[in-house]
Design a protein around this motif. Structure first.
Motif, short mmCIF file in Angstrom:
data_model
loop_
_atom_site.label_atom_id
_atom_site.label_comp_id
_atom_site.label_asym_id
_atom_site.label_seq_id
_atom_site.Cartn_x
_atom_site.Cartn_y
_atom_site.Cartn_z
N SER A 50 -23.43 21.81 -17.49
CA SER A 50 -22.79 20.94 -16.44
C SER A 50 -23.10 21.63 -15.01
N ALA A 51 -23.61 22.83 -14.99
CA ALA A 51 -23.73 23.61 -13.60
C ALA A 51 -24.87 22.99 -12.88
N GLN A 52 -24.58 22.90 -11.70
CA GLN A 52 -25.41 22.23 -10.50
C GLN A 52 -26.79 22.88 -10.40
N VAL A 53 -27.68 22.35 -10.55
CA VAL A 53 -29.17 22.70 -10.35
C VAL A 53 -29.74 22.31 -9.19
N TYR A 54 -29.58 20.74 -8.77
CA TYR A 54 -30.16 20.16 -7.42
C TYR A 54 -29.13 19.46 -7.11
N GLY A 55 -29.13 19.36 -5.56
CA GLY A 55 -28.22 18.38 -5.14
C GLY A 55 -28.55 18.07 -3.57
N THR A 56 -28.08 16.84 -3.08
CA THR A 56 -28.25 16.15 -1.90
C THR A 56 -27.22 15.19 -1.79
N ILE A 57 -27.34 14.66 -0.52
CA ILE A 57 -26.43 13.63 -0.30
C ILE A 57 -27.11 12.22 0.36
N SER A 58 -26.66 11.23 0.15
CA SER A 58 -27.20 9.81 0.48
C SER A 58 -27.32 9.70 1.84
N GLU A 59 -28.24 9.04 2.42
CA GLU A 59 -28.34 8.65 3.90
C GLU A 59 -27.47 7.53 4.46
N MET A 60 -27.29 7.02 5.48
CA MET A 60 -26.72 5.95 6.05
C MET A 60 -27.06 4.77 5.34
N ASP A 61 -28.16 4.51 5.01
CA ASP A 61 -28.60 3.31 4.23
C ASP A 61 -28.41 3.42 2.59
N GLY A 62 -27.88 4.52 2.14
CA GLY A 62 -27.63 4.53 0.83
C GLY A 62 -28.74 5.46 0.10
N GLU A 63 -29.87 5.70 0.76
CA GLU A 63 -31.14 6.23 0.04
C GLU A 63 -30.84 7.67 -0.13
N PHE A 64 -31.67 8.23 -1.00
CA PHE A 64 -31.62 9.73 -1.54
C PHE A 64 -32.97 10.12 -1.91
N GLU A 65 -33.23 11.60 -1.81
CA GLU A 65 -34.54 11.73 -2.58
C GLU A 65 -34.08 13.34 -2.71
N MET A 66 -34.54 13.96 -3.96
CA MET A 66 -34.76 15.38 -3.93
C MET A 66 -36.13 15.96 -4.50
N ASN A 67 -36.73 16.49 -3.87
CA ASN A 67 -37.89 17.27 -4.02
C ASN A 67 -37.97 18.60 -4.64
N ASN A 68 -39.08 18.93 -5.19
CA ASN A 68 -39.32 19.98 -5.89
C ASN A 68 -38.49 20.28 -6.97
N VAL A 69 -38.19 19.23 -7.73
CA VAL A 69 -37.58 19.22 -8.74
C VAL A 69 -38.32 19.66 -10.29
N ARG A 70 -38.16 20.50 -10.77
CA ARG A 70 -38.80 21.29 -11.92
C ARG A 70 -38.61 20.10 -13.07
#
Length: 384
Positions: A50-70
Motif C-alpha cells: 500500500s505504499a504510494q507510487v503515483y499521485g495527483t489531485i482532481s481539478e475544479m471540475d473533478g477531472e484528474f489525470e496521471m501520466n507516465n504510469v508504468r
C-alpha cells in the motif's frame, strides 16, 4: 589509461529502467448529486504494501489525470475529507479511463466511542492544501525537497519544482521567507525530519496584501510548518571527502533556530564537479558530469527575526564561484610515401571563471495597527 579514485563519506544509489508508460484519468463526482469534487487526493498504491507510487489531485471540475504510469497492477484510491475512501484494484497495460466515479459522504451517528486511526494524508481548506509530513515516508537524513516531491500533484520538471501544474515561486518556513526566491537552496538545506506539515497555496502579491485590492497576481507558495520541538536549537549536516590527484569535497548546512530568530548557513568547496550542496546525504544535488574539471566554492546565509513589536526582518545572501578548467591534448602522426615520422602535437588550456552574488531583504515596519511599510530590495550580480 589513468584511473581516478574518489572517496566520499555519503551513500548514493540510483536505478535506471525503461518501460512503456500510460495515463490514468477520470472524473470524481459526489454520489447522488453529481457535483464535481475538486482537490480530491487521487493515488495509485502498491498492491503488496500500500505504499504510494503515483499521485495527483482532481481539478475544479473533478477531472484528474496521471501520466507516465508504468505497466502493472495497482490499488487505486480516492481520498477526500468527509467522504468514504474509494478503492479499486486495476491492471494498467494501456491508457486507463475510469470515466465518472462517485464517492459517498461519510455520515455515522455514534454514541460514546474512541476512534484511533492514522493521520490523513492531507486536508483542503479554501484554496490551501495541507499535507501531514508524517504520512509520507523518507529515508533518514532526507532533505525537505525529497519529502515535498512525494506529495500528490508535486513534480520536478527541468530542475524547477511544480505544484498543481505551476512553478513554485517561493518557500516560507513558519510563514517567513526562506532564502528569498531560491526554492532549491531553501528545500535542500532544511531536513525533512523537522517538518510537521506542508501548505501549498497561491499567495497574493505584496501590493494586493497592502492595498486590500486583488490585482490578479499570484505566487505559487509552499509554507513549511516546523515541529514545535525543533524551533529552538541547532541542527545540520556536514560532508567531507578526499581522493587521489588532490580531489576533495567539504560541505555543510547548519541551522540555528531560536523561536522567531532563524539563522541558516550553507557552504560547499570541491573540485569534483559538484555544483550545489544539500542536507540530504543520500542524494547530493547537481553532481552531474561536466566538461573539464569544475572547482566550486559556495557560501549562503539566511536570517530572519522579529525586532521588538514593530519590525520584522528576513534576508539572505548567496555567493558562488565556479572555475572550469579544460585541457585538450591533440597528437597526429602522418605517414606518406615520400616522408615518414611527421608528427604534430597541440595542447589547449581553457579556464572559465564565473562569480555570482545574490542578496534578498524584506524589512517590514508596522508603526500603527493601520500602517504597514515594506522595504524589499533584491540584487543579483554575475561576473564572468
Amino acid at each position: 589509461m589513468k584511473y581516478l579514485f574518489f572517496l566520499i563519506f555519503t551513500l548514493s544509489s540510483f536505478t535506471v529502467s525503461y518501460a512503456q508508460s500510460y495515463s490514468v484519468k477520470g472524473r470524481v463526482f459526489e454520489y447522488g448529486k453529481q457535483n464535481p469534487v475538486p482537490y480530491a487526493n487521487i493515488l495509485l498504491l502498491s498492491v503488496s504494501d500500500s505504499a504510494q507510487v503515483y499521485g495527483t489531485i482532481s481539478e475544479m471540475d473533478g477531472e484528474f489525470e496521471m501520466n507516465n504510469v508504468r505497466q502493472g497492477t495497482y490499488l487505486f484510491k480516492i481520498q477526500y475529507l468527509g467522504f468514504k475512501n474509494y478503492f479499486k484494484t486495476i491492471e494498467v497495460n494501456s491508457n486507463y479511463d475510469f470515466g465518472s466515479l462517485s464517492i459517498q459522504e461519510e455520515a455515522t451517528a455514534l454514541q460514546e466511542v474512541v476512534v484511533s486511526t492514522r493521520r490523513s494524508t492531507g486536508t483542503q481548506k479554501n484554496d490551501t492544501t495541507m499535507y501531514n509530513a508524517d504520512a509520507f515516508k523518507t529515508m533518514k537524513d532526507a532533505s525537505a525537497q525529497v519529502l515535498i516531491e512525494k506529495l500528490p500533484g508535486v513534480v520536478s520538471e527541468g530542475g524547477a519544482l511544480q505544484a498543481q501544474g505551476e512553478n513554485i515561486g517561493q518557500i516560507l518556513v513558519d510563514g517567513k521567507p526562506f532564502f528569498g526566491t531560491d526554492v532549491q537552496a531553501a528545500l535542500q538545506n532544511l531536513p525533512a525530519e523537522v517538518i510537521q506539515s506542508i501548505e501549498i497555496f497561491d499567495q497574493l502579491s505584496e501590493k494586493a496584501q497592502l492595498s486590500g485590492f486583488d490585482d490578479g497576481e499570484r505566487i505559487k507558495t509552499i509554507n513549511i510548518i516546523t515541529k514545535a520541538n525543533r524551533r529552538k536549537g541547532q541542527f545540520g549536516k556536514t560532508t567531507a571527502g578526499i581522493g587521489t590527484d588532490d580531489r576533495y569535497l567539504i560541505g555543510a548546512s547548519i541551522n540555528a533556530f531560536d523561536e522567531d530568530q532563524r539563522i541558516t548557513f550553507t557552504g560547499l568547496s570541491n573540485n569534483v564537479n559538484m555544483l550545489n550542496y544539500t542536507s540530504d546525504a543520500n542524494t547530493q544535488a547537481d553532481g552531474r558530469p561536466q566538461e573539464g574539471i569544475v572547482t566550486t566554492n559556495i557560501l549562503g546565509l539566511n536570517y530572519s527575526d522579529i525586532w521588538g513589536e514593530k519590525f520584522k526582518i528576513t534576508g539572505s545572501y548567496n555567493f558562488s564561484k565556479r572555475e572550469n578548467l579544460g585541457i585538450t591534448n591533440k597528437f597526429r602522426d602522418f605517414v606518406t610515401t615520400s616522408e615518414s615520422n611527421q608528427q604534430y602535437s597541440e595542447t589547449e588550456r581553457d579556464v572559465r571563471i564565473n562569480n555570482e552574488h545574490s542578496a534578498f531583504l524584506r524589512l517590514e515596519y508596522n508603526p500603527t495597527d493601520k500602517t504597514r511599510i515594506l522595504y524589499i530590495p533584491f540584487l543579483i550580480r554575475v561576473i564572468n
